[in-house]
Write an enzyme that holds these catalytic residues in place. Structure first.
Site, PDB file in Angstrom:
ATOM      1  N   LYS A   1      59.599  24.404 131.473  1.00 26.36           N
ATOM      2  CA  LYS A   1      59.339  23.735 130.203  1.00 26.36           C
ATOM      3  C   LYS A   1      58.850  24.757 129.174  1.00 26.36           C
ATOM      4  O   LYS A   1      57.867  25.472 129.404  1.00 26.36           O
ATOM      5  CB  LYS A   1      58.279  22.644 130.388  1.00 26.36           C
ATOM      6  CG  LYS A   1      58.749  21.450 131.199  1.00 26.36           C
ATOM      7  CD  LYS A   1      59.747  20.614 130.421  1.00 26.36           C
ATOM      8  CE  LYS A   1      60.092  19.331 131.163  1.00 26.36           C
ATOM      9  NZ  LYS A   1      61.052  18.492 130.406  1.00 26.36           N
TER      10      LYS A   1
ATOM     11  N   ASP B   1      63.908  24.589 129.170  1.00 21.55           N
ATOM     12  CA  ASP B   1      63.893  23.267 128.546  1.00 21.55           C
ATOM     13  C   ASP B   1      62.756  23.156 127.530  1.00 21.55           C
ATOM     14  O   ASP B   1      61.622  22.828 127.890  1.00 21.55           O
ATOM     15  CB  ASP B   1      63.742  22.187 129.619  1.00 21.55           C
ATOM     16  CG  ASP B   1      63.744  20.781 129.035  1.00 21.55           C
ATOM     17  OD1 ASP B   1      64.078  20.635 127.841  1.00 21.55           O
ATOM     18  OD2 ASP B   1      63.412  19.822 129.767  1.00 21.55           O
TER      19      ASP B   1
ATOM     20  N   GLU C   1      68.364  23.546 128.005  1.00 19.18           N
ATOM     21  CA  GLU C   1      68.504  22.101 127.812  1.00 19.18           C
ATOM     22  C   GLU C   1      67.865  21.670 126.494  1.00 19.18           C
ATOM     23  O   GLU C   1      66.705  22.004 126.222  1.00 19.18           O
ATOM     24  CB  GLU C   1      67.830  21.381 128.982  1.00 19.18           C
ATOM     25  CG  GLU C   1      67.887  19.870 128.924  1.00 19.18           C
ATOM     26  CD  GLU C   1      67.230  19.234 130.137  1.00 19.18           C
ATOM     27  OE1 GLU C   1      66.803  18.077 130.042  1.00 19.18           O
ATOM     28  OE2 GLU C   1      67.142  19.906 131.184  1.00 19.18           O
TER      29      GLU C   1
ATOM     30  N   ASP D   1      70.650  16.434 126.839  1.00 25.02           N
ATOM     31  CA  ASP D   1      69.973  15.310 127.472  1.00 25.02           C
ATOM     32  C   ASP D   1      69.651  14.271 126.403  1.00 25.02           C
ATOM     33  O   ASP D   1      70.456  13.396 126.099  1.00 25.02           O
ATOM     34  CB  ASP D   1      68.719  15.814 128.188  1.00 25.02           C
ATOM     35  CG  ASP D   1      67.916  14.712 128.863  1.00 25.02           C
ATOM     36  OD1 ASP D   1      68.365  13.545 128.847  1.00 25.02           O
ATOM     37  OD2 ASP D   1      66.839  15.001 129.406  1.00 25.02           O
TER      38      ASP D   1
ATOM     39  N   LYS E   1      69.375  10.819 132.733  1.00 30.14           N
ATOM     40  CA  LYS E   1      68.230  10.128 133.321  1.00 30.14           C
ATOM     41  C   LYS E   1      68.632   8.657 133.486  1.00 30.14           C
ATOM     42  O   LYS E   1      68.536   7.877 132.541  1.00 30.14           O
ATOM     43  CB  LYS E   1      67.000  10.260 132.429  1.00 30.14           C
ATOM     44  CG  LYS E   1      66.479  11.685 132.271  1.00 30.14           C
ATOM     45  CD  LYS E   1      65.246  11.694 131.367  1.00 30.14           C
ATOM     46  CE  LYS E   1      64.587  13.060 131.338  1.00 30.14           C
ATOM     47  NZ  LYS E   1      65.368  14.053 130.610  1.00 30.14           N
TER      48      LYS E   1
END
Length: 319
Positions: free
Chosen positions: A139, A165, A194, A217, A241
């Site tokens: 992250k 990400d 991402e 995403d 997701k």
């Protein structure tokens, strides 16, 4: 017949993202009965990502149990769809991955490092390496991004991959600078980034500025966004997701459309409970059996039901 009850899961330690801190997961466990079988589902809205707050779920579930006609949220649709698929697997007497059409009873998963301080970063990275992860997701979206990328370049082996990400928190300029640096220092170890920026327009321009593989995403969850992304070849991967988009059936539709366009599909958790995570692992085994998925989150949830879903050497075995 549908039954539901409140559930709550505590994370062993908070996950820090550029959007905030995740420390608990609250929602509903649901059960759909059919004679001798009972299909389980789960609805755990994720604040900052979900379209519906936890407080609205009970009313939706009561409406469903009473047969009231209405349009449920994607999260509730996902939980109902999950329970129905799990019920179907029980009725057939086969594991869900097989019922879906899969041929593998295990999946690879990536390790995860949240938005921790730089001083804690080397220890977390080395721990994931010791635990056997060949793909690690990090992250970003913080002031110390360059330092973390540098540490990754110094520690990762040539056979390991990293996924960056920033949760769409970089500006176009920041994304360009950070990805140029990542490309220079990480080389082929950088699998993808991402949601590097927050809009498809920015992604359109970034695609012309850098040669890094892109995973989309949140960028493609709005109506028409996926089609726009495919038409303009804006991504190499999509991260899905299932709990946020309606469940298994909606995920299968997205997978069919994207894979027919040469786009790879990664299934990702929303720090689900044991029922949800188990279901998404079975789905991932069918959709993309050769990719590492974002489903190695059992280690973060303090619940004994997570035991069978804790990865071993970066893999989860399914029954």
């Amino acid at each position: 017949m549908i039954q539901f009850e409140k559930v709550s899961y505590q994370l062993r330690e908070p996950i820090i993202t550029a959007r905030g801190k995740i420390s608990t997961r609250v929602g509903y466990f649901i059960r759909i009965r059919d004679h001798d079988n009972s299909g389980e589902g789960e609805i755990l809205p994720l604040p900052g990502w979900s379209s519906v707050p936890y407080q609205d779920l009970e009313k939706e579930l009561e409406n469903i149990s009473r047969g009231i006609n209405f349009v449920p949220s994607d999260e509730v649709r996902s939980g109902i769809n999950m329970a129905n698929w799990n019920l179907k697997a029980l009725q057939i007497g086969a594991p869900l991955w097989s019922v879906l059409g899969g041929a593998s009873n295990s999946i690879k998963v990536n390790g995860l490092i949240g938005g921790i301080a730089v001083k804690e970063f080397p220890e977390s990275l080395e721990r994931l390496q010791r635990d056997g992860y060949s793909v690690i997701k990090v992250k970003l979206g913080f002031s110390d991004d360059f330092e973390k990328i540098k540490l990754l370049s110094e520690v990762l082996s040539s056979s390991q991959k990293v996924r960056l990400d920033p949760n769409g928190m970089w500006s176009l300029g920041e994304a360009s600078e950070r990805l140029e640096y990542a490309t220079k220092t990480l080389g082929e170890r950088l699998e993808y980034v991402e949601d590097p920026v927050s809009t498809l327009d920015e992604l359109f321009h970034l695609r012309k500025m850098v040669s890094v593989p892109i995973a989309a995403d949140d960028l493609i969850r709005k109506k028409g966004a996926l089609e726009y992304g495919l038409q303009n070849k804006l991504m190499d991967y999509v991260v899905v997701k299932p709990s946020l988009i309606g469940g298994i059936d909606d995920t299968l539709k997205i997978a069919k459309e994207t894979q027919s366009n040469g786009i790879q599909v990664v299934i990702s958790s929303t720090y689900d409970g044991p029922v949800g995570l188990r279901t998404w692992c079975h789905l991932a085994a069918y959709v993309s059996p050769d990719l590492a998925h974002g489903l190695g989150t059992a280690v973060f949830i303090d619940d004994k039901g997570m035991g069978p879903l804790v990865p071993t050497d970066g893999k989860i075995s399914l029954t």
